[in-house]
Design a protein around this motif. Structure first.
Motif, PDB file in Angstrom:
ATOM      1  N   UNK A  11       0.817  -1.216   0.000  1.00 47.93           N
ATOM      2  CA  UNK A  11       0.000   0.000   0.000  1.00 47.93           C
ATOM      3  C   UNK A  11       0.850   1.265   0.000  1.00 47.93           C
ATOM      4  N   UNK A  12       2.058   1.212   0.608  1.00 47.13           N
ATOM      5  CA  UNK A  12       2.873   2.422   0.683  1.00 47.13           C
ATOM      6  C   UNK A  12       3.515   2.786  -0.659  1.00 47.13           C
ATOM      7  N   UNK A  13       3.301   1.962  -1.690  1.00 45.77           N
ATOM      8  CA  UNK A  13       3.772   2.297  -3.028  1.00 45.77           C
ATOM      9  C   UNK A  13       2.595   2.554  -3.974  1.00 45.77           C
ATOM     10  N   UNK A  14       1.456   2.951  -3.396  1.00 46.55           N
ATOM     11  CA  UNK A  14       0.228   3.100  -4.180  1.00 46.55           C
ATOM     12  C   UNK A  14      -0.258   4.548  -4.256  1.00 46.55           C
ATOM     13  N   UNK A  15       0.668   5.513  -4.216  1.00 49.05           N
ATOM     14  CA  UNK A  15       0.310   6.924  -4.352  1.00 49.05           C
ATOM     15  C   UNK A  15       0.094   7.219  -5.839  1.00 49.05           C
ATOM     16  N   UNK A  16      -1.112   7.655  -6.200  1.00 55.62           N
ATOM     17  CA  UNK A  16      -1.453   7.876  -7.604  1.00 55.62           C
ATOM     18  C   UNK A  16      -2.297   9.132  -7.754  1.00 55.62           C
ATOM     19  N   UNK A  17      -2.040   9.898  -8.808  1.00 53.52           N
ATOM     20  CA  UNK A  17      -2.863  11.068  -9.096  1.00 53.52           C
ATOM     21  C   UNK A  17      -4.316  10.640  -9.284  1.00 53.52           C
ATOM     22  N   UNK A  18      -5.229  11.490  -8.828  1.00 49.88           N
ATOM     23  CA  UNK A  18      -6.647  11.186  -8.956  1.00 49.88           C
ATOM     24  C   UNK A  18      -7.042  10.988 -10.420  1.00 49.88           C
ATOM     25  N   UNK A  19      -6.502  11.831 -11.304  1.00 54.13           N
ATOM     26  CA  UNK A  19      -6.856  11.724 -12.723  1.00 54.13           C
ATOM     27  C   UNK A  19      -6.402  10.395 -13.324  1.00 54.13           C
ATOM     28  N   UNK A  20      -5.215   9.965 -12.933  1.00 54.25           N
ATOM     29  CA  UNK A  20      -4.689   8.704 -13.441  1.00 54.25           C
ATOM     30  C   UNK A  20      -5.517   7.544 -12.885  1.00 54.25           C
ATOM     31  N   UNK A  21      -5.863   7.625 -11.611  1.00 61.79           N
ATOM     32  CA  UNK A  21      -6.677   6.573 -11.000  1.00 61.79           C
ATOM     33  C   UNK A  21      -8.019   6.448 -11.723  1.00 61.79           C
ATOM     34  N   UNK A  22      -8.640   7.582 -12.034  1.00 61.01           N
ATOM     35  CA  UNK A  22      -9.917   7.549 -12.740  1.00 61.01           C
ATOM     36  C   UNK A  22      -9.760   6.924 -14.121  1.00 61.01           C
ATOM     37  N   UNK A  23      -8.692   7.288 -14.827  1.00 59.99           N
ATOM     38  CA  UNK A  23      -8.478   6.751 -16.171  1.00 59.99           C
ATOM     39  C   UNK A  23      -8.286   5.241 -16.126  1.00 59.99           C
ATOM     40  N   UNK A  24      -7.444   4.766 -15.213  1.00 60.47           N
ATOM     41  CA  UNK A  24      -7.175   3.332 -15.121  1.00 60.47           C
ATOM     42  C   UNK A  24      -8.428   2.585 -14.697  1.00 60.47           C
ATOM     43  N   UNK A  25      -9.163   3.138 -13.761  1.00 60.61           N
ATOM     44  CA  UNK A  25     -10.406   2.498 -13.326  1.00 60.61           C
ATOM     45  C   UNK A  25     -11.381   2.373 -14.494  1.00 60.61           C
ATOM     46  N   UNK A  26     -11.516   3.437 -15.269  1.00 60.56           N
ATOM     47  CA  UNK A  26     -12.422   3.407 -16.425  1.00 60.56           C
ATOM     48  C   UNK A  26     -11.931   2.426 -17.485  1.00 60.56           C
ATOM     49  N   UNK A  39     -10.768 -11.724 -15.716  1.00 59.55           N
ATOM     50  CA  UNK A  39     -10.409 -11.493 -14.329  1.00 59.55           C
ATOM     51  C   UNK A  39      -9.726 -10.144 -14.180  1.00 59.55           C
ATOM     52  N   UNK A  40      -9.630  -9.631 -12.952  1.00 58.20           N
ATOM     53  CA  UNK A  40      -9.018  -8.308 -12.735  1.00 58.20           C
ATOM     54  C   UNK A  40      -7.551  -8.287 -13.139  1.00 58.20           C
ATOM     55  N   UNK A  41      -7.115  -7.146 -13.640  1.00 60.22           N
ATOM     56  CA  UNK A  41      -5.719  -6.980 -14.029  1.00 60.22           C
ATOM     57  C   UNK A  41      -4.952  -6.351 -12.867  1.00 60.22           C
ATOM     58  N   UNK A  42      -3.729  -6.791 -12.660  1.00 59.80           N
ATOM     59  CA  UNK A  42      -2.940  -6.325 -11.525  1.00 59.80           C
ATOM     60  C   UNK A  42      -2.331  -4.953 -11.734  1.00 59.80           C
ATOM     61  N   UNK A  43      -2.375  -4.131 -10.703  1.00 59.44           N
ATOM     62  CA  UNK A  43      -1.703  -2.835 -10.672  1.00 59.44           C
ATOM     63  C   UNK A  43      -0.522  -2.935  -9.724  1.00 59.44           C
ATOM     64  N   UNK A  44       0.642  -2.478 -10.186  1.00 59.46           N
ATOM     65  CA  UNK A  44       1.868  -2.579  -9.400  1.00 59.46           C
ATOM     66  C   UNK A  44       2.337  -1.184  -8.968  1.00 59.46           C
TER      67      UNK A  44
END
Length: 207
Positions: A11-26, A39-44
């Motif tokens: 979790x401590x390596x999961x800092x992401x811009x809100x805009x990028x998070x929205x794009x990846x989620x979409x 199945x879900x794709x992994x985010x690293x």
């Protein structure tokens, strides 16, 4: 996970811009909508908790100096032909840096569809992939466009980066956002996730 992705690292390596998070989620949700059995794709690695390059907190950078900062970059697993999309190799033959044979373990269509969705944002700066992955997703992009499933195949030719300057992308793609303050001048041919195999976080996970 219901959106089509799953964070599979610390979790401590999961800092992401809100805009990028929205794009990846979409984008990942669009893949699941098009291919319901997926199945879900992994985010690293994204950025460290404080916006710095992951690994700074323990004195051992997991990526090159100045990359994966400010929540602008993240690594995303490829869709795999065996259905395990949480982090695996795109090819059965590699030298720990690049695929040395074809990307025979890749779900080419789903990976190409995801890339198409990520590339729809005008703020996507570059996406780094392995050359063997490029060999199959570039023609697939044209095939999907001919089928009417995507409409931006031409972007694959100038928004994807691959080659000698992009090692360690035989098991994930590297997404990079356009920074508000402008990119720091690094050449896209020499950036990415290039670290020694001993420190490569995804390779370590797959061993």
């Amino acid at each position: 996970e219901e959106d089509g992705h799953l964070v599979v690292h610390e979790a401590h390596y999961s800092n992401l811009r809100r805009e990028v998070a929205y794009l990846v989620r979409w984008a990942t949700a669009e893949v699941r909508a098009q291919y319901p059995d997926t199945g879900p794709v992994g985010l690293f690695d994204m950025s460290q908790w404080d916006g710095d390059t992951p690994g700074r907190m323990v004195g051992q950078l997991r990526h090159p100096e100045g990359t994966h900062v400010g929540g602008n970059d993240l690594d995303i697993a490829y869709y795999a032909s065996n259905g395990d999309n949480t982090g695996t190799y795109a090819c059965s033959s590699h030298d720990q840096y690049f695929c040395t044979g074809p990307a025979n373990l890749l779900d080419v269509e789903k990976t190409t569809f995801l890339l198409s969705k990520l590339l729809q944002s005008p703020m996507t700066r570059v996406i780094g992939i392995d050359p063997a992955v490029a060999d199959v997703v570039l023609p697939m992009a044209q095939d999907l466009q001919d089928q009417g499933l995507i409409d931006n195949a031409q972007q694959f030719g100038w928004k994807l980066a691959y080659g000698d300057g992009w090692p360690f992308h035989h098991h994930h793609l590297h997404f990079s956002w356009q920074w508000e303050g402008g990119y720091e001048g690094r050449d896209t041919a020499t950036e990415g996730c290039g670290v020694s195999p001993e420190l490569d976080p995804i390779a370590l996970r797959l061993r």
